[in-house]
Design an enzyme around this catalytic site. Structure first.
Site, PDB file in Angstrom:
ATOM      1  N   MET A 219      -2.136  -7.298   7.161  1.00  0.00           N
ATOM      2  CA  MET A 219      -2.831  -8.342   6.479  1.00  0.00           C
ATOM      3  C   MET A 219      -2.330  -8.782   5.264  1.00  0.00           C
ATOM      4  O   MET A 219      -2.897  -9.210   4.445  1.00  0.00           O
ATOM      5  CB  MET A 219      -4.320  -7.754   5.897  1.00  0.00           C
ATOM      6  N   SER A 220      -0.973  -9.018   5.053  1.00  0.00           N
ATOM      7  CA  SER A 220      -0.445  -9.457   3.965  1.00  0.00           C
ATOM      8  C   SER A 220       0.758 -10.229   4.283  1.00  0.00           C
ATOM      9  O   SER A 220       0.959 -10.701   5.444  1.00  0.00           O
ATOM     10  CB  SER A 220      -0.050  -8.442   3.114  1.00  0.00           C
TER      11      SER A 220
ATOM     12  N   HIS B 248      -4.626  -9.612  -1.892  1.00  0.00           N
ATOM     13  CA  HIS B 248      -4.598  -9.981  -0.087  1.00  0.00           C
ATOM     14  C   HIS B 248      -5.804 -11.070  -0.206  1.00  0.00           C
ATOM     15  O   HIS B 248      -6.861 -10.981  -0.822  1.00  0.00           O
ATOM     16  CB  HIS B 248      -5.009  -8.750   0.564  1.00  0.00           C
TER      17      HIS B 248
ATOM     18  N   ALA C  76       2.434  -2.336   4.688  1.00  0.00           N
ATOM     19  CA  ALA C  76       2.193  -1.270   5.713  1.00  0.00           C
ATOM     20  C   ALA C  76       1.587  -2.003   6.954  1.00  0.00           C
ATOM     21  O   ALA C  76       1.000  -3.138   6.649  1.00  0.00           O
ATOM     22  CB  ALA C  76       0.998  -0.482   5.144  1.00  0.00           C
TER      23      ALA C  76
ATOM     24  N   TYR D 156      -8.013 -11.365   1.946  1.00  0.00           N
ATOM     25  CA  TYR D 156      -9.318 -10.876   2.469  1.00  0.00           C
ATOM     26  C   TYR D 156      -9.868 -10.310   1.181  1.00  0.00           C
ATOM     27  O   TYR D 156     -11.372 -10.130   1.270  1.00  0.00           O
ATOM     28  CB  TYR D 156      -9.180  -9.779   3.564  1.00  0.00           C
ATOM     29  N   GLU D 157      -9.285 -10.117   0.125  1.00  0.00           N
ATOM     30  CA  GLU D 157     -10.139  -9.564  -1.189  1.00  0.00           C
ATOM     31  C   GLU D 157     -11.086 -10.852  -1.706  1.00  0.00           C
ATOM     32  O   GLU D 157     -11.775 -10.851  -2.619  1.00  0.00           O
ATOM     33  CB  GLU D 157      -9.061  -9.400  -2.281  1.00  0.00           C
TER      34      GLU D 157
ATOM     35  N   SER E 106       0.849  -1.252  -0.200  1.00  0.00           N
ATOM     36  CA  SER E 106       0.098   0.039   0.062  1.00  0.00           C
ATOM     37  C   SER E 106       0.749   1.136  -0.062  1.00  0.00           C
ATOM     38  O   SER E 106       1.674   1.466   0.949  1.00  0.00           O
ATOM     39  CB  SER E 106      -0.906   0.071   1.357  1.00  0.00           C
TER      40      SER E 106
ATOM     41  N   ASN F 194       0.433   3.411  11.395  1.00  0.00           N
ATOM     42  CA  ASN F 194      -0.516   3.919  12.425  1.00  0.00           C
ATOM     43  C   ASN F 194      -0.183   3.279  13.872  1.00  0.00           C
ATOM     44  O   ASN F 194       0.111   2.132  13.826  1.00  0.00           O
ATOM     45  CB  ASN F 194      -1.967   3.632  12.120  1.00  0.00           C
TER      46      ASN F 194
ATOM     47  N   HIS G 279      -8.197   3.396   5.852  1.00  0.00           N
ATOM     48  CA  HIS G 279      -7.378   2.845   5.012  1.00  0.00           C
ATOM     49  C   HIS G 279      -6.610   4.091   4.276  1.00  0.00           C
ATOM     50  O   HIS G 279      -5.185   4.151   4.085  1.00  0.00           O
ATOM     51  CB  HIS G 279      -7.874   2.115   3.880  1.00  0.00           C
TER      52      HIS G 279
ATOM     53  N   HIS H  45      -3.138   0.140  -4.722  1.00  0.00           N
ATOM     54  CA  HIS H  45      -2.300  -1.164  -5.335  1.00  0.00           C
ATOM     55  C   HIS H  45      -2.443  -0.945  -7.117  1.00  0.00           C
ATOM     56  O   HIS H  45      -3.695  -1.284  -7.581  1.00  0.00           O
ATOM     57  CB  HIS H  45      -2.871  -2.322  -4.862  1.00  0.00           C
TER      58      HIS H  45
HETATM   59  N1  HPA Z   1      -4.020  -3.564  11.148  1.00  0.00           N
HETATM   60  C1  HPA Z   1      -3.756  -4.277  10.330  1.00  0.00           C
HETATM   61  N2  HPA Z   1      -3.144  -3.935   8.994  1.00  0.00           N
HETATM   62  C2  HPA Z   1      -2.807  -2.969   8.968  1.00  0.00           C
HETATM   63  C3  HPA Z   1      -2.871  -1.831  10.112  1.00  0.00           C
HETATM   64  C4  HPA Z   1      -3.410  -2.208  11.094  1.00  0.00           C
HETATM   65  O1  HPA Z   1      -3.586  -1.318  12.110  1.00  0.00           O
HETATM   66  N3  HPA Z   1      -2.204  -0.765   9.666  1.00  0.00           N
HETATM   67  C5  HPA Z   1      -1.693  -1.028   8.476  1.00  0.00           C
HETATM   68  N4  HPA Z   1      -2.178  -2.204   7.958  1.00  0.00           N
END
Ligand code: HPA
Length: 270
Positions: free
Chosen positions: A208-209, A80, A110, A82-83, A27, A232, A244, A58
């Site tokens: 998540m990747s 991903h 990320a 989750y997609e 990302s 974050n 996001h 992406h």
């Molecule tokens: N959690 C999960 N995936 C992420 C996060 C998060 O806080 N930040 C960026 N990708």
């Protein structure tokens, strides 16, 4: 693995180099491809078995070229789980890049910072991961041409590449933390209770990747370096709700730092 052979043949028609290094750019981090020399791009949609990337930020293309004089190939944007893609589709790009000749995989992503020392924009060299997705891309019949049935994950993130990344970061004056990446399925962000649990488990960051890609790469014997951009504080560690757009904006703001680090590492690969 018919799909893989088919896609290798197709990609070889456009990408005629033999890349040494494969990259997965997460990302907001796809900009590294823009500095490749002799750039050749191929959209995922043109490759059998690779759905076009759907997540904002992406781009969804395979980009080959030269970086610091080294033949490289990159996934500009990843798929991903989750997609809703099959795990075979999620890792097809990695398998493809390794089949084209790459022996080193550099993954970027990320993540949310669990370690309170990791503020937004921090870079984290991944020392290990915890796969909490409940899935594994090696489930199903094993293709012995790719790798063994039971794949060793005891040094999934190559210690020499980690040392090189720290050295390059030091020379560039960029702080590079180290820690464990917890890979979750998503797409909802974690609850604060889940983040507390992940901390107890020893994770420094959550995302998540990455974990499936690294499993696929290790299965094929590639050396892996993983660099995470902490975008974050993970859920519950700040009063601000997660979204996001902020994740992407922070990744973009740190992209130059991360790009320079990856370039520096690639330049020093022997
Ligand atoms: N959690 C999960 N995936 C992420 C996060 C998060 O806080 N930040 C960026 N990708």
């Amino acid at each position: 693995m018919v799909q893989l052979e088919e896609s290798v043949l197709l990609v070889r028609k456009t990408i005629t180099t033999a890349p040494r290094v494969a990259l997965v750019l997460g990302s907001g981090l796809g900009g590294l491809c823009d500095v490749f020399d002799a750039r050749v791009a191929l959209p995922y949609a043109a490759i059998p078995g690779l759905p076009s990337a759907t997540v904002h930020g992406h781009a969804g293309q395979l980009v080959a070229g030269r970086l610091e004089g080294v033949d490289v190939i990159a996934m500009q944007g990843r798929l991903h789980p989750y997609e809703g893609h099959s795990l075979a589709a999620v890792v097809l790009g990695v398998r493809l890049m390794l089949k084209l000749g790459a022996t080193t995989l550099i993954v970027t992503n990320a993540s949310g910072g669990i370690d309170p020392q990791l503020g937004p924009g921090s870079l984290l060299a991944i020392t290990d991961h915890i796969n909490l997705t409940g899935q594994n891309c090696l489930v199903g019949p094993n293709d012995p041409e790719l790798g063994p049935r039971f794949s060793d994950m005891s040094a999934a993130y190559d210690p020499e590449l980690l040392a090189l990344a720290s050295e390059v970061a030091g020379e560039q004056g960029v702080p590079l933390a180290r820690g464990v990446y917890a890979g979750v399925l998503g797409p909802s962000y974690e609850t604060p209770a889940e983040v507390r649990m992940l901390r107890v488990l020893g994770a420094s960051a959550v995302g998540m990747s990455t974990v499936q890609e690294v499993i696929a790469a290790r299965h094929m014997g590639a050396s892996v370096l993983g660099i995470s951009c902490v975008t974050n504080p993970a859920a519950g560690l700040s009063a601000v709700p997660l979204n996001h757009a902020d994740v992407e904006a922070t990744a973009r703001a740190s992209a130059e730092k991360l790009t320079n680090l990856v370039r520096g590492v690639v330049a020093r690969l022997v």
